[in-house]
Write a protein that holds these residues in place. Sequence first.
Motif, PDB file in Angstrom:
ATOM      1  N   UNK A 116     -91.624  17.685 -44.140  1.00 13.16           N
ATOM      2  CA  UNK A 116     -91.814  18.709 -43.111  1.00 13.16           C
ATOM      3  C   UNK A 116     -92.165  20.004 -43.813  1.00 13.16           C
ATOM      4  N   UNK A 117     -93.011  20.810 -43.178  1.00 14.46           N
ATOM      5  CA  UNK A 117     -93.559  21.997 -43.828  1.00 14.46           C
ATOM      6  C   UNK A 117     -93.033  23.275 -43.195  1.00 14.46           C
ATOM      7  N   UNK A 118     -92.885  24.290 -44.028  1.00 12.95           N
ATOM      8  CA  UNK A 118     -92.595  25.642 -43.562  1.00 12.95           C
ATOM      9  C   UNK A 118     -93.305  26.608 -44.500  1.00 12.95           C
ATOM     10  N   UNK A 119     -93.358  27.879 -44.088  1.00 16.41           N
ATOM     11  CA  UNK A 119     -94.045  28.898 -44.881  1.00 16.41           C
ATOM     12  C   UNK A 119     -93.069  30.001 -45.243  1.00 16.41           C
ATOM     13  N   UNK A 120     -92.980  30.279 -46.534  1.00 15.59           N
ATOM     14  CA  UNK A 120     -92.114  31.345 -47.022  1.00 15.59           C
ATOM     15  C   UNK A 120     -92.868  32.667 -46.912  1.00 15.59           C
ATOM     16  N   UNK A 121     -92.224  33.655 -46.325  1.00 17.79           N
ATOM     17  CA  UNK A 121     -92.806  34.998 -46.239  1.00 17.79           C
ATOM     18  C   UNK A 121     -91.781  36.017 -46.711  1.00 17.79           C
ATOM     19  N   UNK A 122     -92.283  37.192 -47.091  1.00 20.42           N
ATOM     20  CA  UNK A 122     -91.387  38.317 -47.351  1.00 20.42           C
ATOM     21  C   UNK A 122     -92.045  39.576 -46.818  1.00 20.42           C
ATOM     22  N   UNK A 123     -91.419  40.708 -47.072  1.00 19.46           N
ATOM     23  CA  UNK A 123     -91.919  41.941 -46.490  1.00 19.46           C
ATOM     24  C   UNK A 123     -93.302  42.332 -46.952  1.00 19.46           C
ATOM     25  N   UNK A 124     -93.738  41.794 -48.087  1.00 17.33           N
ATOM     26  CA  UNK A 124     -95.045  42.160 -48.631  1.00 17.33           C
ATOM     27  C   UNK A 124     -96.138  41.141 -48.331  1.00 17.33           C
ATOM     28  N   UNK A 125     -95.804  40.080 -47.603  1.00 24.82           N
ATOM     29  CA  UNK A 125     -96.821  39.094 -47.269  1.00 24.82           C
ATOM     30  C   UNK A 125     -96.371  37.686 -47.576  1.00 24.82           C
ATOM     31  N   UNK A 126     -97.348  36.825 -47.865  1.00 23.07           N
ATOM     32  CA  UNK A 126     -97.080  35.413 -48.146  1.00 23.07           C
ATOM     33  C   UNK A 126     -97.254  35.178 -49.643  1.00 23.07           C
ATOM     34  N   UNK A 127     -96.199  34.822 -50.357  1.00 26.89           N
ATOM     35  CA  UNK A 127     -96.299  34.686 -51.822  1.00 26.89           C
ATOM     36  C   UNK A 127     -96.851  33.340 -52.255  1.00 26.89           C
TER      37      UNK A 127
END
Length: 396
Positions: A358-369
């Motif tokens: 299963x897939x997910x996307x990690x994000x943070x305050x500065x965008x997608x790393x």
Amino acid sequence: MSRTPFRRARLPLAMLAALALAAPTLAQDPIADDTGEGDYPMETDEGDEPLVDAAPAVAATDPALLDAEPMPRAADSMLLDAVRTNSGFFVVGERGHVLVSEDGRRWTQAKIPTRSTLTSIATADGILWAAGHDGVIVHSTDGGQTWTRRRAAPWTPDTFDASEGVPVLDLLFTDASHGFAVGAYSLMLVTDDGGVTWTPRGVASDEDDAPAAVAAAAEDGGDEGEDWTFDESDLMLDAESDPHFNAIARSGSGALVIAGERGAFLRSRDGGQTWESRRLPYEGSMFGVLSWDGDHIMVFGLRGNVYESTDLGDSWTRVETGTTASLMGGAALPSGGAILVGANGTLLTRANAQAPFSASTVTDGDGIPQLSAVVPAGDDGFLVVGEMGADLYRPQ
């Protein structure tokens, strides 16, 4: 085999960002005086030769031999690998950064005797090793409090040594004494004294067709009327005679496996004394390899490609990932479970060997790393590292 600038452009895609950020180190000005005293002399053990391998031609002011500079935002810099020990989390990355944290949230920068980018970190029996660009290998015997440089082989302008400047891309220790370092251009180093000394080991390949190709080209003669138009077959990439070794792992059965460039795969059933060269079903590069009980292994890499084997690579099954993002790092979970990370913040998880990813996307305050490594973090989920530093993440 000779190393030319063209050949050096063949570094794995997973390392391009790290190489770009490490450019000040790689593009250093040659220093002719190798005898001058500096603030950072080569380290020695009493009665031993200098611990730097490359050496009289390497100036003491070479960045590979200088202490990493303290940086207040090192935890937000390019990080490439991570490991967890009883002391906490350790992560490594650009400019010789090694960071330690008990909880994955608050980080302390360790004092490291190199400014070369570190690409890999490994642990066994409480001892830590880290390695990276310029062939640097450092290690700690006190839980990461102090570190010693055991090897450095930076490039020098007048070198005839093909291993100079070659980066180490992965480390594996089977116990506190025995370890392997692998890297670009089929680099393999072995140690049996806990990483104090390292010995190069050649890995013979049955796929080196370069001499035959050169002979055929010479025989052909290149007539004036020859048609030089390329067709599709001319654009196919052949296997490299010295592929980059991107990752090494030990299976539950005790066998060793290496995954690398352009479908390269090697295995050893005798502790690394001899190696069998085989080909993966996918001709692209693989950046990581995971292992479980017995001969159960998994390789992952370019364009979301993942292949799994339960017989140490005699046969392979393609694993559906649902992504074309390149996968750079991963960790094995119990019962054949796995977590993989890669480009565009991609994070894939499966609970066991029978479950789909299963897939997910990690994000943070500065965008997608862009992510390069991951380690389980218990109740906090996972620690992920990449171009924007280290962070805890729990898939929803």
